[in-house]
Design an enzyme around this catalytic site. Structure first.
Site, short mmCIF file in Angstrom:
data_model
loop_
_atom_site.label_atom_id
_atom_site.label_comp_id
_atom_site.label_asym_id
_atom_site.label_seq_id
_atom_site.Cartn_x
_atom_site.Cartn_y
_atom_site.Cartn_z
CE LYS A 286 -17.87 14.10 -45.48
NZ LYS A 286 -16.60 14.83 -45.62
CG ASP B 294 -13.06 14.66 -44.14
OD1 ASP B 294 -12.69 13.79 -44.95
OD2 ASP B 294 -14.25 15.02 -44.02
#
Ligand code: ATR
Length: 276
Positions: free
Chosen positions: A65, A102
């Protein structure tokens, strides 16, 4: 046929193919979503080759990420604030864009089950890793004014609090107890309690306000020891599975052109895969 992927290392346990596959079938879309294992050393090359690979985009998970964030052309606002990317897509002129959904997934899960969470001002966060970072961003966006981060490793909670500025304070794991009485929202972002891992003692939820909301990002088991303790003290709880389901929505919409719904049927379908 439109194609999307999820990549990480390892990737075989990812539930993303299950949930995107459910939506593709349900919506009758001629598309695919596949898991691509890519080792850390090969990831920059993987990104470079993406524009000629025929994919519309995809999801990025651990450990890529942060590397994705550093290597894309255009990050969105959430990705910039969090410093990590979990969703990739191409703009109309072929530029590689990256977002972080997220924080959206965290908020949308609470919106679905306990929308009163948005009335809160103070939060207590256990943990200071990547997930904690996304959640703190979500809480600041939702207007929280005091966020305390308690973490086993003090240095990490201090770094995180410094990153987000004066809304945040930081302490060691034990500092949680000083903030539990005033927190409107209490979040476990650590893996403590996952698959029976209980080497740290959670702060006493019996000290929380009667209307405090307790949530956990761990969803294996769905009812974590932390959530169970909250229920035993008659606190309202939200489990972590919805964060996984909701974070997938914006990517699917970008790649396949339809915004999918997070339904009970999807939740059941993913739960069955989890229990397999
Ligand atoms: P993620 O990206 O999922 O948040 P991470 O960056 O590895 O994962 O962060 C994991 C978090 O769980 C950290 O806050 C970690 O604490 P440390 O910073 O002290 O490592 C926390 N954590 C993991 N195992 C833990 C344990 N046994 N006890 C307490 N905290 C734990």
């Amino acid at each position: 046929m439109k194609k999307a992927f999820v990549t990480g290392w390892p990737i075989s346990h990812s539930l993303s193919p299950v949930l995107h596959g459910f939506w593709l079938k349900k919506l009758g879309i001629d598309g695919s979503y596949e898991a691509l294992p890519v080792e850390e050393t090969n990831f920059p090359e993987f990104l470079k080759a993406l524009s000629s690979s025929g994919f519309e985009g995809g999801n990025i998970t651990i450990p890529h990420k942060e590397t994705a964030f550093k290597n894309i052309d255009i990050p969105d606002k959430a990705a910039r604030a969090i410093g990590a990317v979990n969703t990739l897509w191409f703009s109309e002129n072929g530029t590689l864009c990256g977002g972080n959904t997220d924080a959206y997934g965290f908020s949308a899960n609470l919106d679905q089950f306990l929308p009163r969470w948005r009335e809160g001002q103070s939060a207590l966060i256990l943990g200071a890793g990547g997930a904690s970072r996304a959640i703190i961003y979500a809480l600041i966006e939702a207007g929280f004014k005091n966020i305390h981060i308690a973490n086993r490793t003090l240095e990490r909670s201090i770094n995180l609090a410094n990153h987000f500025g004066k809304t945040c304070s930081a302490g060691k794991w034990d500092s949680a107890i000083d903030h539990i009485q005033t927190a409107d929202l209490i979040v476990n972002t650590t893996s403590v309690g996952m698959a029976g891992k209980l080497d740290m003692i959670f702060p006493d939820l019996g000290k929380a306000q009667a209307n405090a909301i307790v949530t956990d990002i761990v969803y294996t088991p769905l009812e974590t020891p932390f959530l169970l303790a909250a229920k035993q003290h008659n606190l309202e709880t939200v489990d972590g599975l919805g964060m996984l389901l909701h974070q997938a929505v914006p990517g699917f919409e970008k790649w396949f052109g339809i915004r999918p719904d997070v339904t009970d049927e999807l939740r059941q379908h993913v739960l069955e895969a989890l229990n397999d």
